[in-house]
Design a protein around this motif. Structure first.
Motif, PDB file in Angstrom:
ATOM      1  N   SER C 130      -5.855  13.638  -9.752  1.00 21.71           N
ATOM      2  CA  SER C 130      -6.449  13.128 -10.668  1.00 21.71           C
ATOM      3  C   SER C 130      -5.240  12.394 -11.739  1.00 21.71           C
ATOM      4  CB  SER C 130      -6.252  14.911 -11.824  1.00 21.71           C
ATOM      5  OG  SER C 130      -7.058  14.336 -13.046  1.00 21.71           O
ATOM      6  N   HIS C 131      -6.576  11.510 -12.643  1.00 19.40           N
ATOM      7  CA  HIS C 131      -6.043  10.518 -13.308  1.00 19.40           C
ATOM      8  C   HIS C 131      -6.748  11.036 -14.882  1.00 19.40           C
ATOM      9  CE1 HIS C 131      -4.158   6.290 -14.714  1.00 19.40           C
ATOM     10  NE2 HIS C 131      -5.043   6.673 -15.699  1.00 19.40           N
ATOM     11  N   ILE C 132      -5.006  11.001 -15.609  1.00 16.25           N
ATOM     12  CA  ILE C 132      -5.302  11.027 -16.671  1.00 16.25           C
ATOM     13  C   ILE C 132      -5.578  10.208 -18.046  1.00 16.25           C
ATOM     14  CG2 ILE C 132      -4.984  13.342 -18.903  1.00 16.25           C
ATOM     15  CD1 ILE C 132      -3.863  14.901 -16.494  1.00 16.25           C
ATOM     16  N   THR C 133      -5.989  10.166 -19.078  1.00 14.39           N
ATOM     17  CA  THR C 133      -5.564   8.707 -20.056  1.00 14.39           C
ATOM     18  C   THR C 133      -5.956   8.875 -20.609  1.00 14.39           C
ATOM     19  OG1 THR C 133      -5.671   6.259 -20.353  1.00 14.39           O
ATOM     20  CG2 THR C 133      -7.899   6.961 -19.199  1.00 14.39           C
ATOM     21  N   TYR C 134      -5.597   8.567 -22.004  1.00 15.03           N
ATOM     22  CA  TYR C 134      -6.258   8.552 -23.931  1.00 15.03           C
ATOM     23  C   TYR C 134      -7.647   6.929 -23.286  1.00 15.03           C
ATOM     24  CZ  TYR C 134      -3.395  12.050 -24.032  1.00 15.03           C
ATOM     25  OH  TYR C 134      -2.258  13.426 -24.506  1.00 15.03           O
ATOM     26  N   ASN C 135      -9.033   7.223 -24.528  1.00 16.76           N
ATOM     27  CA  ASN C 135      -9.614   6.431 -24.783  1.00 16.76           C
ATOM     28  C   ASN C 135      -8.979   6.113 -25.092  1.00 16.76           C
ATOM     29  OD1 ASN C 135     -11.648   4.643 -24.919  1.00 16.76           O
ATOM     30  ND2 ASN C 135     -13.241   6.756 -25.330  1.00 16.76           N
ATOM     31  N   GLY C 136      -8.503   4.219 -25.000  1.00 19.82           N
ATOM     32  CA  GLY C 136      -7.993   3.642 -26.004  1.00 19.82           C
ATOM     33  C   GLY C 136      -8.338   2.935 -26.985  1.00 19.82           C
ATOM     34  N   VAL C 137      -9.534   2.414 -26.509  1.00 23.39           N
ATOM     35  CA  VAL C 137     -11.409   1.806 -27.642  1.00 23.39           C
ATOM     36  C   VAL C 137     -10.652   2.600 -28.519  1.00 23.39           C
ATOM     37  CG1 VAL C 137     -13.142   0.927 -27.866  1.00 23.39           C
ATOM     38  CG2 VAL C 137     -11.769   0.933 -25.047  1.00 23.39           C
ATOM     39  N   GLU C 138     -11.367   3.648 -28.170  1.00 22.88           N
ATOM     40  CA  GLU C 138     -11.571   5.171 -29.328  1.00 22.88           C
ATOM     41  C   GLU C 138     -10.693   5.325 -30.441  1.00 22.88           C
ATOM     42  OE1 GLU C 138     -13.533   8.911 -28.300  1.00 22.88           O
ATOM     43  OE2 GLU C 138     -11.486   9.989 -29.334  1.00 22.88           O
ATOM     44  N   SER C 139      -9.345   5.070 -29.653  1.00 23.08           N
ATOM     45  CA  SER C 139      -7.858   5.328 -30.208  1.00 23.08           C
ATOM     46  C   SER C 139      -8.092   4.127 -31.136  1.00 23.08           C
ATOM     47  CB  SER C 139      -6.756   5.660 -29.485  1.00 23.08           C
ATOM     48  OG  SER C 139      -6.226   4.726 -28.602  1.00 23.08           O
ATOM     49  N   GLY C 140      -8.378   2.563 -30.920  1.00 22.68           N
ATOM     50  CA  GLY C 140      -8.112   1.329 -31.602  1.00 22.68           C
ATOM     51  C   GLY C 140      -8.877   1.001 -32.819  1.00 22.68           C
ATOM     52  N   LYS C 141     -10.068   2.186 -32.921  1.00 18.53           N
ATOM     53  CA  LYS C 141     -10.804   2.124 -32.969  1.00 18.53           C
ATOM     54  C   LYS C 141     -11.197   2.629 -34.093  1.00 18.53           C
ATOM     55  CE  LYS C 141     -15.714   1.731 -34.267  1.00 18.53           C
ATOM     56  NZ  LYS C 141     -16.115   3.329 -35.162  1.00 18.53           N
ATOM     57  N   GLN C 142     -10.177   3.757 -34.005  1.00 16.65           N
ATOM     58  CA  GLN C 142     -10.166   5.385 -34.958  1.00 16.65           C
ATOM     59  C   GLN C 142      -8.765   4.496 -36.145  1.00 16.65           C
ATOM     60  OE1 GLN C 142      -9.089   8.733 -32.681  1.00 16.65           O
ATOM     61  NE2 GLN C 142     -10.897   9.657 -32.489  1.00 16.65           N
ATOM     62  N   ILE C 143      -7.729   3.903 -35.298  1.00 18.56           N
ATOM     63  CA  ILE C 143      -7.382   3.759 -36.238  1.00 18.56           C
ATOM     64  C   ILE C 143      -7.716   2.026 -37.200  1.00 18.56           C
ATOM     65  CG2 ILE C 143      -4.686   4.829 -34.913  1.00 18.56           C
ATOM     66  CD1 ILE C 143      -4.237   1.932 -34.179  1.00 18.56           C
ATOM     67  N   GLY C 144      -8.241   1.669 -36.461  1.00 11.57           N
ATOM     68  CA  GLY C 144      -9.442   0.313 -37.185  1.00 11.57           C
ATOM     69  C   GLY C 144      -9.566   0.948 -38.348  1.00 11.57           C
ATOM     70  N   GLU C 294     -13.168  20.544  -4.718  1.00  9.09           N
ATOM     71  CA  GLU C 294     -13.970  20.736  -5.653  1.00  9.09           C
ATOM     72  C   GLU C 294     -14.045  20.598  -6.669  1.00  9.09           C
ATOM     73  OE1 GLU C 294     -14.143  25.175  -4.059  1.00  9.09           O
ATOM     74  OE2 GLU C 294     -15.255  24.956  -2.683  1.00  9.09           O
ATOM     75  N   ILE C 295     -13.228  20.242  -7.353  1.00  7.30           N
ATOM     76  CA  ILE C 295     -12.709  19.476  -9.163  1.00  7.30           C
ATOM     77  C   ILE C 295     -14.342  19.573  -8.956  1.00  7.30           C
ATOM     78  CG2 ILE C 295     -11.175  18.111 -10.526  1.00  7.30           C
ATOM     79  CD1 ILE C 295      -8.903  19.108  -8.506  1.00  7.30           C
ATOM     80  N   ASP C 296     -14.601  19.147 -10.398  1.00  4.34           N
ATOM     81  CA  ASP C 296     -15.935  18.190 -11.198  1.00  4.34           C
ATOM     82  C   ASP C 296     -15.039  17.137 -11.180  1.00  4.34           C
ATOM     83  OD1 ASP C 296     -16.446  21.035 -11.647  1.00  4.34           O
ATOM     84  OD2 ASP C 296     -16.434  21.197 -13.644  1.00  4.34           O
ATOM     85  N   GLU C 297     -16.403  17.005 -10.724  1.00  8.26           N
ATOM     86  CA  GLU C 297     -16.079  14.171 -10.665  1.00  8.26           C
ATOM     87  C   GLU C 297     -15.101  14.223 -12.250  1.00  8.26           C
ATOM     88  OE1 GLU C 297     -17.466  10.443  -8.642  1.00  8.26           O
ATOM     89  OE2 GLU C 297     -17.162  12.796  -7.935  1.00  8.26           O
ATOM     90  N   GLU C 298     -16.132  14.891 -12.849  1.00  8.62           N
ATOM     91  CA  GLU C 298     -15.288  14.488 -14.686  1.00  8.62           C
ATOM     92  C   GLU C 298     -14.370  14.715 -14.797  1.00  8.62           C
ATOM     93  OE1 GLU C 298     -17.336  17.723 -17.502  1.00  8.62           O
ATOM     94  OE2 GLU C 298     -18.391  16.239 -16.514  1.00  8.62           O
ATOM     95  N   HIS C 299     -13.243  15.663 -13.692  1.00  4.65           N
ATOM     96  CA  HIS C 299     -11.867  16.167 -13.742  1.00  4.65           C
ATOM     97  C   HIS C 299     -11.250  15.559 -12.442  1.00  4.65           C
ATOM     98  CE1 HIS C 299     -13.038  20.239 -16.025  1.00  4.65           C
ATOM     99  NE2 HIS C 299     -13.378  19.423 -16.783  1.00  4.65           N
ATOM    100  N   ARG C 300     -11.570  13.979 -12.258  1.00  3.62           N
ATOM    101  CA  ARG C 300     -10.946  13.903 -11.433  1.00  3.62           C
ATOM    102  C   ARG C 300     -10.585  12.538 -12.278  1.00  3.62           C
ATOM    103  NH1 ARG C 300     -11.301  14.936  -5.948  1.00  3.62           N
ATOM    104  NH2 ARG C 300      -9.849  13.639  -5.160  1.00  3.62           N
ATOM    105  N   ALA C 301     -11.321  11.896 -13.425  1.00  5.51           N
ATOM    106  CA  ALA C 301     -10.321  11.379 -13.648  1.00  5.51           C
ATOM    107  C   ALA C 301     -11.242  10.938 -15.431  1.00  5.51           C
ATOM    108  CB  ALA C 301     -10.756   9.664 -12.979  1.00  5.51           C
ATOM    109  N   PHE C 302     -10.406  11.323 -16.324  1.00  2.00           N
ATOM    110  CA  PHE C 302     -10.727  11.848 -17.818  1.00  2.00           C
ATOM    111  C   PHE C 302     -10.220  11.783 -19.037  1.00  2.00           C
ATOM    112  CE2 PHE C 302      -7.666  15.425 -16.123  1.00  2.00           C
ATOM    113  CZ  PHE C 302      -7.563  15.537 -17.570  1.00  2.00           C
TER     114      PHE C 302
END
Ligand SMILES: Nc1ncnc2c1ncn2[C@@H]1O[C@H](COP(=O)(O)OP(=O)(O)OP(=O)(O)O)[C@@H](O)[C@H]1O
Ligand SMILES: Nc1ncnc2c1ncn2[C@@H]1O[C@H](COP(=O)(O)OP(=O)(O)OP(=O)(O)O)[C@@H](O)[C@H]1O
Ligand SMILES: O[C@@H]1[C@@H](O)[C@@H](O)CO[C@H]1O
Ligand SMILES: [Mg+2]
Ligand SMILES: [Mg+2]
Lengths: 505, 331, 341, 335
Positions: C130-144, C294-302
């Motif tokens: 799996s690959h885990i990250t935070y949505n940088g565009v979103e966080s950049g926008k949120q604090i903006g 069997e991991i959901d595709e959306e949990h392989r990189a979320f």
């Protein structure tokens, strides 16, 4: 006279050489003892042992009858022994005053803080003793070579302050870079020292040694071979002892006519050469001719030499060699054109200390070590060994680092560098015999003459007027960066030093 | 003797005391001894460390560092320093990734040539403008970094065609990484060329005493420019090795290799003041540094202590490898 | 190169079988260094998880040095990779591919966080769980957006960018640009990089403060370290309280600053959770509790859940603690809020 | 007796040897003025008094660090230990004065201890240099790593923030328009200059760079002076670390990041030779200002962040080239 210092059976080995091989030496109180010997005889090694810089392998040193082990310069100074080294040893970026008091600043530094005025006064006192008018607060690297030598002597005289006993002051070739006026001052000083100290004096100018010394001890191959009373001996006696046989009297005195009779073909033509310290210099040197340039401090003759070698920028002028215009922008071009240069400051500019004799000798002329673009160690060894033999260079091996050789032998290697290619056209020699013993000098003179015979042109900045007169066919006098006169100097019709001096002022 | 001096008398040549003594020989092996000692120490702490797989990995890992250090060694031997190698290698990774689609197999030589040319430009600036190499290459470092940022648009550039660098990821005889073999060959070739030609003595003379070398007619400026050129080219080659591992170029990829590379040179016992040293020493030095960089954490030394140990060991290694008889003053 | 072969060893390659005995699992966490609070907390979170399953975590740091990271991984993978689980923070996007390939070849279970090239997907690999990250565009926008609100929707701001060649820096700045597009009253006076560093942010902010003077109403920083540096600069310029400052990461000092009102907003990223959950996912896969295929595709990189933290909700975040329940195999994907776009 | 060739008394015709400053020291200040003027023309914000203040404040830490490194460079050695030494002192001071991690509140004594720790690390580099005969390049690189290790140990995962009013005020409070930190830097430069000019340590450091072996020949044991110089440099870095902590309000392991190269660059730009024996604290102060004016000016005139580093590098090279122009000689050794 009681004995100030005695050396018994001192031995010092270096890899491949026995620098000292059981030397005995006695220095009496209130005498000036001369030490003579060929290059590499072991003089400097012996003297360094006396100031704790060389640790002898065997033998004893007695100071005023007491056996001592000298571990360092400080140790030696505490025993009242001090030395002026053959190679200059001043800190260039400090003032003359600091150099003079260095290591024993006394009231010049209190609790680690400098008292500049006190220091200047202390230094001035020392300089006054030797009658020097050097500004004590001048940076040492702004002084001339000779001025720096005076600073060194002023410095060693500080030993008087350091020890309660009559000091022993060692001067290793102090005169080789001095002017005669300064030499006279120095000798006056040496004689003054005799009143309260002992002096050990080394010089390759044997007449000088006999002049200033009371007694002269001779070293040969690291052994003491005897001594003479200076008042009764002549240079030839010394020389004989130094080389162990009847030496040839071949000094620089011109013996036979050497030049071919046909008019010499011009080789080097300098027209209107100007640079920072010289201007409008005209100079002709013909093939097979030796031209001496004489001049006082600041005459700019050294810079002219360097400019001809492409090592000093020029602002105007044209130089041709064999009719071809010379590129003066870099030393490579000069080398390629067949010009060779032997600088005066051998240690810094002449040789690469940690590199071997062989490499120093073949650094320039690839022909001497390469077949095609590749180095052929065999060829190199052959050529180098041949030249070691040819110039009687004393080295344990061609692979020995050149810094381990004695000064004279180093100089021969530097000279050989230009000869190994067999293509040399013009030699620029700046004090080529500085620090060389008589034998080596004669070798260099003979070499110069032989080179001249084969058509090599030579520009010589001689060590002395006699040398210039003896060697040169023509002498150019320079002053303030300009050529003032030219004095013919043909064999059989040589001017006297006095004649020259008249031309120079 | 009255023979003309130009004529050459025959003299028998004897081998003699110029040959190195046992002690001198030993000091020239010190870098290897240091390497073996370190390997032994790591193995004692973690016996798993001394396996063929592990050594193979270490060899591959060390390749770019070896190449970088080898090139910069030439500059150091001349008495200078090249601080730009890492930034130039980073820039080269970007060039490689950008050019590969167009240049294909020519990319590798092109990148090496361009990196060499950049090195040459620095060398020329150094000798013509008489600016210390430290400053020229520090300037070079920031300029290369800026160019890398701009041309890469400040991000990694993917290398889609992995075949272009896959040869570097293979193994000679099954065990020796090709990248490592290439690094060794580079060291050997440069060392041999130096040795077989006058270059060795020119470089040494320049490093020990530039003014004496110049007054002896040695082509000091050319030698220096040459050293910078090779140093640059080596940075280019190191970059390709990095690309072969990361499958991309990135404007900061190699930046952190500068101090390890210079450390490798010094740990090998080459004098930072110039003159004395060799590429072989840097090879051993690079291996020591690699083992320290990766070995300490792998055998389980905690991060803070790893730094302390690293500091202590590199100093100790130099204490062992530097031949002090060849270096007059230690600055 | 006729004598060349593809590999020095013959291991790895087969399917992720996942039949490890729980006690045989080796856990490895790798971050840049232990000298910043966020990453130190990350490794501590990893330790907490390891302890909960009776194992220890191998802690590796690479000083933010890409090559050193690669070297360490390569060396580690040349050792014993039996049942190895790695939770790794790649230094940059370009550092991920070789780690993935190395793990794949060695058969080590890998979870990566923050950085990966967009066109590379764990679903295409067997051991890259799996690959885990935070949505940088979103966080950049949120604090903006939070910044826009704090300055009343009107006025100039400056932006402090992160290390220019990282995805985090670029995404977050892209988020700011989105926010600027929406909040048209807010204008970007200047943007400079301060390389995610507190000290650099201090200097850059001071300079920008003299350059733009009172025109500056707000400072947008791509992480909290830089925001804190900017706060110091404001203090030194005697303008604290006059300029709104926002950052990302929710480091303790930033939370304190939000609490006392000197800072406006930040976005949570939960270091201890990241350190624990990465190992947990790999561990569950290794022992067979999770079948990688069997991991959901959306949990392989979320994208992991993140929160905008302002004065209103800061109290909930001041004492981040790992909750062992988060690391149970059934819950490891609980914070997933969507696949990487 | 032989007669040396230079046998005539015209010694008085020689130019008087130089005693003080000369043209070759003028390069860097001229470069500083030129660069300043160029920015002043290009940007109206640049030439405000506020910005000059800002430049001075920003230069404070670098000036202190450069002061320390200058003594090392003067000896012909090099010092790469600033990052580690500063990191260690920054964390140490943050943990010793009033802070959020423990109950210490040592105030100035804490500052002093941190500086002593840093001096100790410097001393370690010096000792390794003279006892193990390892080049300073390596001993200081090693000391830096050790310093970072110590800092990381002390840091222990939790950011120490200072609450000490005195230390915080250094960065904030002003005297005659400049922050206390700037005045501390000015004092350091002054002290550094006095040490260099009027103490044996300073003059010997200078002399060691000129001709180390001559000092030994004169009976000076240089080893203690070398160790002392590295110790002194360490103390300056330590103060630098403390100043960074004061500025950031927190002790950072990375407090000294990049200061090694920027300090060396500043010193060299100011005219200190890496080979030793030339330059000094005042030279370095000029170099620091050149660097800071550049850094600030490039932001003020709005050069893209992508290009800033490159442009700065280019200008530094150009400035050094221009500064060495008047002293160029044909056979000059440039390392
Ligand atoms: N450090 C050294 N290492 C190896 N050999 C040395 C060293 N110093 C001197 N020698 C050798 O010892 C011998 C004596 O040298 P020394 O310098 O004492 O001669 P010298 O009589 O002073 O000669 P000169 O008149 O040329 O100065 C020489 O053969 C020299 O090569
Ligand atoms: N006009 C001048 N201005 C500045 N420096 C000068 C001037 N004249 C001479 N010098 C300095 O003194 C040196 C004197 O030149 P040079 O050494 O060529 O003369 P010289 O006669 O060979 O001296 P020496 O008697 O010391 O061998 C120059 O290299 C230069 O450094
Ligand atoms: O949010 C952090 C940032 O502070 C920076 O360290 C880079 O990306 C993440 O790791
Ligand atoms: Mg001698
Ligand atoms: Mg002269």
């Amino acid at each position: 006279m009681s004995i100030a210092l005695e050396v018994k059976g001192l031995v010092k080995h270096y890899p491949g050489v026995k620098a000292l091989d059981g030397v005995d030496l006695v220095v009496r109180q209130h005498e000036v003892l001369g030490l003579a010997g060929e290059n590499g005889a072991g003089k400097s090694t012996l003297l360094k042992a006396l100031v704790g810089l060389v640790k002898p392998d065997a033998g004893d040193i007695f100071v005023r009858g007491e056996r001592v082990r000298l571990r360092s310069v400080v140790d030696a100074a505490d025993h009242g022994i001090g030395m002026v080294f053959q190679e200059q040893s001043l800190v260039p970026n400090l003032t003359a005053a600091e150099n003079i008091v260095l290591g024993s600043e006394g009231p010049g530094v209190r609790r680690g803080v400098y008292r500049w005025e006190a220091m200047r006064r202390m230094a001035q006192e020392q300089l006054d003793k030797i009658g020097s008018d050097i500004d004590p607060l001048a940076r040492t690297d702004s002084l001339s070579f000779a001025e720096r030598q005076m600073v060194e002597i002023a410095k060693v005289l500080r030993i008087e302050q350091r020890s309660q006993h009559p000091p022993v002051i060692i001067l290793d070739e102090p005169t080789s870079v001095l002017e005669s006026k300064e030499i006279e001052t120095l000798f006056r000083q040496v004689r003054r020292l005799r009143e309260f100290a002992s002096v050990v004096f080394v010089s390759h100018r044997l007449d000088e040694v006999l002049d200033v010394c009371d007694r002269v001890a001779v070293l040969r191959g690291g052994q003491s071979v005897g001594e003479v009373d200076a008042s009764s001996a002549v240079p030839a006696d010394l020389h004989r002892m130094m080389i162990g046989s009847t030496g040839s009297e071949d000094h620089y005195h011109d013996t036979a006519a050497q030049r071919p009779d046909e008019p010499l073909r011009p080789m080097l033509e300098v027209r209107g050469l100007s640079g920072k310290t010289f201007s409008d210099v005209d100079l002709d040197v013909r093939a097979g001719e030796i031209v001496g340039i004489v001049g006082v401090h600041g005459s700019g003759r050294e810079d002219v030499c360097r400019a001809l070698f492409g090592a000093e920028p020029t602002t105007a002028g044209e130089v041709t060699l064999d009719g071809k215009k010379l590129d003066l922008s870099n030393t490579r071009a000069a080398c390629a054109a067949g010009i060779g240069y032997v600088p005066a400051e051998r240690k810094i500019e002449g040789m690469v200390g940690p590199m071997s004799v062989a490499e120093n000798m073949t650094l320039t002329k690839q022909k001497a070590r390469c077949s095609g673009p590749l180095v052929s160690p065999k060829k190199q060894a052959n050529v180098v060994d041949r030249w070691i033999e040819r110039l009687s260079i004393r080295t344990p091996h061609r692979g020995t680092a050149i810094q381990r050789l004695s000064g004279g032998n180093q100089q021969k290697v530097v000279l050989a560098r230009w000869l190994v290619g067999g293509d040399i056209r013009l030699l620029l020699l700046d004090h080529p015999t500085r620090g060389l013993d008589i034998g080596a000098r004669s070798e260099v003179y003979r070499l110069m003459r032989e080179l001249a015979k084969t058509g090599v042109a030579t520009v010589l900045l001689a060590d002395s007027l006699e040398e210039a007169i003896g060697m040169a066919d023509r002498i150019i006098v320079m002053s303030d960066g300009r050529v003032t006169t030219e004095v013919g100097c043909p064999s059989g019709d040589k001017p006297t030093p006095l004649d020259l001096v008249k031309e120079m002022v | 003797m009255t023979t003309p001096v130009i004529a050459t008398p025959d003299v028998a040549v004897g081998a003699g005391p110029g040959a190195p003594t046992v002690r001198q020989r030993l000091t020239s092996f010190m870098p290897v001894i240091a390497l073996v000692a370190l390997l032994a120490a790591l193995t004692i702490v973690d016996p798993d460390f001394l396996t063929q797989r592990s050594l193979t990995a270490a060899a591959r890992t060390s390749s770019p560092l070896i190449v970088l250090a080898a090139g910069a060694t030439l500059v150091v031997l001349c008495g200078g320093i090249d601080l730009s190698i890492a930034a130039l290698a980073s820039l080269s990774t970007v060039f490689f990734a950008l050019w590969l689609p167009d240049l294909g197999t020519l990319t590798t030589p092109a990148v090496i040539a361009v990196a060499g040319a950049f090195g040459a430009v620095q060398g020329i600036a150094h000798v013509v403008l008489r600016i210390p190499s430290f400053i020229v290459t520090l300037g070079g470092m920031s300029i290369f970094s800026a160019v890398a940022l701009v041309v890469s648009d400040a991000g990694p550039v993917r290398v889609a065609d992995r075949d272009a660098t896959s040869w570097l990821s293979m193994y000679v005889a099954g065990y020796v990484p090709v990248a490592f073999a290439v690094a060794i060959v580079v060291v050997a070739v440069i060392a041999l060329v130096l040795r077989a030609t006058p270059l060795q003595s020119w470089i040494t003379a320049t490093g020990y005493s530039e003014s004496a070398a110049r007054l002896a007619g040695t082509p000091v400026d050319l030698v220096k420019v040459g050293a910078f050129t090779v140093s640059g080219a080596c940075a280019g080659l190191a970059a390709i090795m990095l690309v072969s591992r990361n499958f991309s170029g990135s404007p900061t990829m190699a930046d952190n290799l500068l101090l390890p590379a210079v450390a490798a040179i010094v740990v090998g016992g080459t004098a930072i003041t110039g003159g004395h040293g060799s590429l072989w020493r840097s090879l051993a030095g690079a291996l020591v540094v690699t083992l320290l960089r990766v070995g300490l954490p792998i055998v389980g030394v905690p991060s803070a202590y790893e730094q302390i140990l690293y500091g202590a060991i590199i100093v100790a290694a130099v204490a062992l490898t530097l031949d002090r008889s060849k270096v007059l003053t230690i600055k | 190169f006729t004598a060349c072969s593809e590999s020095a060893t013959g291991s790895g390659g087969d399917d992720a079988a996942g039949g490890c005995d729980p006690s045989d699992v080796q856990l490895l966490g790798q971050v840049r260094n232990e000298s910043n609070p966020y990453e130190a907390a990350w490794l501590d979170g990893g330790d907490a998880f390891a302890e909960s399953v009776g194992l220890t975590q191998e802690r590796l740091t690479y000083d933010g040095d890409s090559t050193k990271q690669q070297d360490q991984i390569a060396q580690r993978l040349a050792g014993d990779t039996e049942c190895l689980v790695m939770n790794i923070l790649p230094n940059g996007d370009s550092d991920t591919p070789p780690i993935v390939e190395g793990a794949e070849e060695a058969g080590a279970y890998l979870v990566t966080q923050w950085n990966k090239p967009a066109d590379m997907n764990p679903a295409d690999y067997d051991y890259w769980v799996s690959h885990i990250t935070y949505n940088g565009v979103e966080s950049g926008k949120q604090i903006g957006d939070a910044l826009a609100e704090a300055i009343g929707g009107e006025g100039g701001i400056i932006a402090l960018q992160g290390v220019l060649d990282t995805a985090a820096a670029k995404d977050r700045f892209a988020g700011l640009e989105e926010s600027l597009a929406e909040n048209t009253g807010m204008t970007l006076l200047d943007d400079q990089t301060a390389n995610f560093s507190r000290a650099e942010a201090l200097e850059v902010t001071k300079t920008l403060l003299t350059k733009h003077g009172d025109d500056i109403k707000g400072i947008w920083a791509a992480n909290d370290d830089m925001a804190l540096g900017a706060l110091e600069a404001l203090q030194q310029a005697g303008r604290e309280g006059e300029v709104a400052v926002v950052g990302i990461d929710a480091v303790p000092d930033a939370l304190t600053a939000i609490q006392d009102g000197s800072m406006t907003a930040t976005v949570s990223s939960d270091g201890p959770w990241q350190g624990g959950v990465g190992l947990a996912i790999g561990y569950c896969a290794a022992i067979g509790e999770i079948d990688v295929d069997e991991i959901d595709e959306e949990h392989r990189a979320f994208y992991a859940e993140q929160f905008l933290i302002t004065e209103d909700n800061v109290a909930e975040f001041t004492t981040p603690e790992t909750d062992p329940a988060d690391f149970e195999c059934d819950n490891v994907f609980d914070r997933a809020v969507g696949p990487l776009s | 007796m032989t007669t040396p060739a230079e046998d005539v008394d015209v010694a008085s015709a020689r130019p008087r040897p130089r005693r003080g400053l000369s043209l070759r020291d003028a390069g860097p200040p001229i470069a500083l003025v030129v660069i300043f003027l160029v920015f002043a023309v290009l940007s109206s914000e640049f030439r405000t008094f506020d910005n000059v203040q800002n430049i001075m404040d920003a230069a404070a830490v670098l000036a202190v660090v450069t002061c320390g490194i200058t003594f090392v460079l003067m000896m012909g050695s090099i010092d790469l230990s600033a990052p580690g030494v500063m990191g260690a002192s920054a964390i140490a001071v943050a943990l010793l004065v009033a802070n959020n991690r423990n109950d210490n509140d040592l105030g100035l004594i804490g500052v002093l201890v941190a500086i002593l720790l840093a001096a100790g690390l410097g001393c370690l580099s010096g000792l390794a240099l003279v006892l193990l005969k390892v080049p300073s390049f390596m001993t200081t690189l090693g000391a830096s790593a050790i310093g970072l290790g110590i800092a990381t140990l002390l840091f222990n995962g939790v950011q120490p923030n200072i609450t000490d009013g005195m230390l915080e005020s250094w960065a904030v409070d002003r005297f005659l328009g400049f922050s206390y930190l700037t005045w501390i830097a000015v004092a350091c430069v002054l002290v550094g200059w006095l040490i260099q000019r009027y103490t044996r340590l300073g003059r010997y450091a200078f002399a060691i760079g000129g001709a180390e072996e001559v000092l030994s020949l004169s009976g000076v044991n240089v080893a203690p002076y070398k160790v002392a110089v590295f110790t002194l440099a360490g103390a300056f870095y330590g103060l630098g670390g403390v100043m960074v902590t004061s500025q950031l309000g927190a002790g950072l392991v990375q407090a000294g990041d990049g200061y090694d190269f920027s300090a060396i660059t500043a010193a060299v730009v100011g005219g200190t030779l890496l080979t030793g024996g030339r330059g000094g604290v005042l030279h370095s102060a000029v170099g620091v200002l050149v660097i800071m004016v550049l850094t600030n000016g490039l932001v003020q005139i709005g050069v893209s962040p992508y290009w800033q580093g490159g442009v700065q590098g280019l200008i530094v090279v150009a400035a050094v080239a221009a500064a060495v122009l008047p002293q160029r000689r044909r056979n000059q050794v440039v390392k």
